[in-house]
Design a protein around this motif. Structure first.
Motif, PDB file in Angstrom:
ATOM      1  N   MET A 176       0.983  -1.204  -0.045  1.00  0.00           N
ATOM      2  CA  MET A 176      -0.191   0.409   0.069  1.00  0.00           C
ATOM      3  C   MET A 176       1.131   0.610   0.081  1.00  0.00           C
ATOM      4  SD  MET A 176      -3.375  -0.842  -0.126  1.00  0.00           S
ATOM      5  CE  MET A 176      -4.181   0.210   1.111  1.00  0.00           C
ATOM      6  N   SER A 177       2.217   1.322   0.683  1.00  0.00           N
ATOM      7  CA  SER A 177       3.282   1.981   0.409  1.00  0.00           C
ATOM      8  C   SER A 177       3.506   2.746  -1.097  1.00  0.00           C
ATOM      9  CB  SER A 177       4.104   1.695   1.599  1.00  0.00           C
ATOM     10  OG  SER A 177       5.487   1.233   0.865  1.00  0.00           O
ATOM     11  N   VAL A 182      -0.140   5.744  -3.479  1.00  0.00           N
ATOM     12  CA  VAL A 182      -0.352   6.578  -2.166  1.00  0.00           C
ATOM     13  C   VAL A 182      -0.798   7.610  -3.016  1.00  0.00           C
ATOM     14  CG1 VAL A 182       0.512   8.412  -0.968  1.00  0.00           C
ATOM     15  CG2 VAL A 182       1.406   5.649  -0.741  1.00  0.00           C
ATOM     16  N   ALA A 183      -1.037   8.435  -4.239  1.00  0.00           N
ATOM     17  CA  ALA A 183      -0.452   8.668  -4.915  1.00  0.00           C
ATOM     18  C   ALA A 183      -2.348   8.933  -5.771  1.00  0.00           C
ATOM     19  CB  ALA A 183      -0.638   9.268  -6.262  1.00  0.00           C
ATOM     20  N   MET A 184      -2.901   7.573  -5.681  1.00  0.00           N
ATOM     21  CA  MET A 184      -4.670   6.941  -5.729  1.00  0.00           C
ATOM     22  C   MET A 184      -5.533   7.121  -4.271  1.00  0.00           C
ATOM     23  SD  MET A 184      -5.973   2.916  -7.281  1.00  0.00           S
ATOM     24  CE  MET A 184      -7.654   3.250  -7.393  1.00  0.00           C
ATOM     25  N   LYS A 185      -5.021   7.395  -3.178  1.00  0.00           N
ATOM     26  CA  LYS A 185      -5.826   7.418  -2.395  1.00  0.00           C
ATOM     27  C   LYS A 185      -5.604   9.109  -1.460  1.00  0.00           C
ATOM     28  CE  LYS A 185      -6.030   5.517   2.890  1.00  0.00           C
ATOM     29  NZ  LYS A 185      -5.517   4.948   3.709  1.00  0.00           N
ATOM     30  N   SER A 195     -11.240   4.108   0.857  1.00  0.00           N
ATOM     31  CA  SER A 195     -10.206   3.838  -0.792  1.00  0.00           C
ATOM     32  C   SER A 195      -9.261   2.748  -0.310  1.00  0.00           C
ATOM     33  CB  SER A 195      -9.152   5.519  -0.038  1.00  0.00           C
ATOM     34  OG  SER A 195      -8.721   5.191   1.705  1.00  0.00           O
ATOM     35  N   ASP A 196      -9.197   2.241   0.693  1.00  0.00           N
ATOM     36  CA  ASP A 196      -8.179   0.877   0.493  1.00  0.00           C
ATOM     37  C   ASP A 196      -8.536  -0.041  -0.236  1.00  0.00           C
ATOM     38  OD1 ASP A 196      -6.255   2.352   2.530  1.00  0.00           O
ATOM     39  OD2 ASP A 196      -6.982   1.222   4.465  1.00  0.00           O
ATOM     40  N   TYR A 197     -10.173  -0.253  -0.550  1.00  0.00           N
ATOM     41  CA  TYR A 197     -10.906  -0.864  -0.855  1.00  0.00           C
ATOM     42  C   TYR A 197     -10.879  -1.161  -2.241  1.00  0.00           C
ATOM     43  CZ  TYR A 197     -13.070  -3.097   3.291  1.00  0.00           C
ATOM     44  OH  TYR A 197     -13.696  -3.863   4.616  1.00  0.00           O
ATOM     45  N   MET A 198     -10.736   0.162  -2.605  1.00  0.00           N
ATOM     46  CA  MET A 198     -10.006   0.324  -3.873  1.00  0.00           C
ATOM     47  C   MET A 198      -9.032   0.595  -4.631  1.00  0.00           C
ATOM     48  SD  MET A 198     -13.028   2.246  -5.423  1.00  0.00           S
ATOM     49  CE  MET A 198     -12.823   2.808  -7.066  1.00  0.00           C
ATOM     50  N   ILE A 199      -7.638   0.582  -3.847  1.00  0.00           N
ATOM     51  CA  ILE A 199      -6.478   0.390  -3.953  1.00  0.00           C
ATOM     52  C   ILE A 199      -6.929  -1.181  -4.051  1.00  0.00           C
ATOM     53  CG2 ILE A 199      -4.165   0.233  -3.435  1.00  0.00           C
ATOM     54  CD1 ILE A 199      -4.951   3.311  -1.525  1.00  0.00           C
TER      55      ILE A 199
END
Length: 287
Positions: A176-177, A182-185, A195-199
């Motif tokens: 996730m880093s 990160v930019a997507m979040k 947002s975590d689920y989207m990533i």
């Protein structure tokens, strides 16, 4: 047919207009050096896999995508082509059409085609079929990515064994880093949804597309993969997953961007790929 003709007309008009002003496109190395297509193909000779990170709706970019394919195939008659635009569920449709078991019209009636398929992607498919190339549907079915975007990766656990054949093997790693995630979040800050689920959904696409290439890479085949630029930008996304499986993998990442000028590579585009294809900001789009 009429829409296809008009779209092609727009492409040629766009190319002609830009040519009148200067060049219609420009390849750069990540160091900002101008190169021509012949030099790009020379660089590709030593690569195990060549990525073309596209802007999905840019017609001029798709024409260049086809030119890269033609150049690669001329050097590698057994080239394997893969693409994000087809989900794994469409592999049977692709195989049946390529082996002449069904007609092209039957294939297009059965497959889940993107709205600009006929103008932007059909020439690539037809060329691959004409040259008897293997074509892999690499993407995860949209319904499973949608499920993850709402329930996270754990939402996949209850699916059938058959369903699990259509996406990357679980459990799957996610970093996730990574700057792209990160930019997507950051872009999603304040938007509805987790947002975590989207990533995780994005990572499922990346991991599935990478895993779809494992078998031909293990067989020593050279691969040309077509995907949205964000899935391979900065060597992340699909490439991150591929390099976990193949640490010594040699990849050439062609990354497409648009700029207001083509004389110099803008600073923000210098690290996005080994080769950066710059198109005019006003080049024709199909949607």
């Amino acid at each position: 047919m009429r829409n296809h003709f008009l779209a092609l007309l727009f492409v040629f008009v766009s190319i002609g207009t830009v040519k009148a002003q200067g060049e219609a496109y420009q390849f750069f190395t990540k160091k900002g050096k101008k190169v021509v297509l012949k030099q790009v193909l020379k660089e590709a000779k030593s690569a195990d896999v060549v990525f073309f990170g596209e802007l999905h709706n840019n017609s001029l970019g798709h024409w260049l995508q086809l030119q890269v394919l033609k150049g690669l195939q001329a050097e590698n008659p057994e080239l394997v082509v893969g693409s994000e635009i087809f989900e794994r569920e469409d592999q049977l449709n692709l195989d049946e059409w390529f082996s002449d078991q069904i007609t092209e019209s039957s294939f297009e009636g059965e497959a889940k085609l993107w709205k600009n398929y006929s103008t932007d992607y059909r020439p690539v498919l037809r060329f691959a079929k004409e040259k008897n190339l293997r074509f892999i549907a690499t993407n995860v079915p949209r319904k499973y990515a949608s499920l993850v975007s709402k329930a996270g990766l754990s939402g996949l656990d209850s699916l059938s064994r058959e369903a699990k054949n259509y996406f990357a093997k679980l459990p799957m790693a996610i970093d996730m880093s990574l700057p792209g995630y990160v930019a997507m979040k950051d872009m999603m800050h304040g938007a509805p949804g987790n947002s975590d689920y989207m990533i995780q959904a994005q990572a499922l696409k990346d991991a599935t597309m990478a895993e779809s290439l494992f078998e031909p890479l293990y067989a020593g085949k050279k691969i040309y993969h077509i995907n949205g630029s964000y899935h391979s930008k900065d060597g992340e996304g699909i490439l991150w997953y591929l390099k976990r499986e193949f640490p010594t993998l040699k990849a050439l990442n062609i990354h497409m961007v648009t700029q207001d000028q083509l004389e110099k590579l803008d600073d923000e585009n210098t690290k996005s790929g080994e080769i950066i294809l710059v198109l005019p900001s006003d080049s024709h789009t199909t949607y």
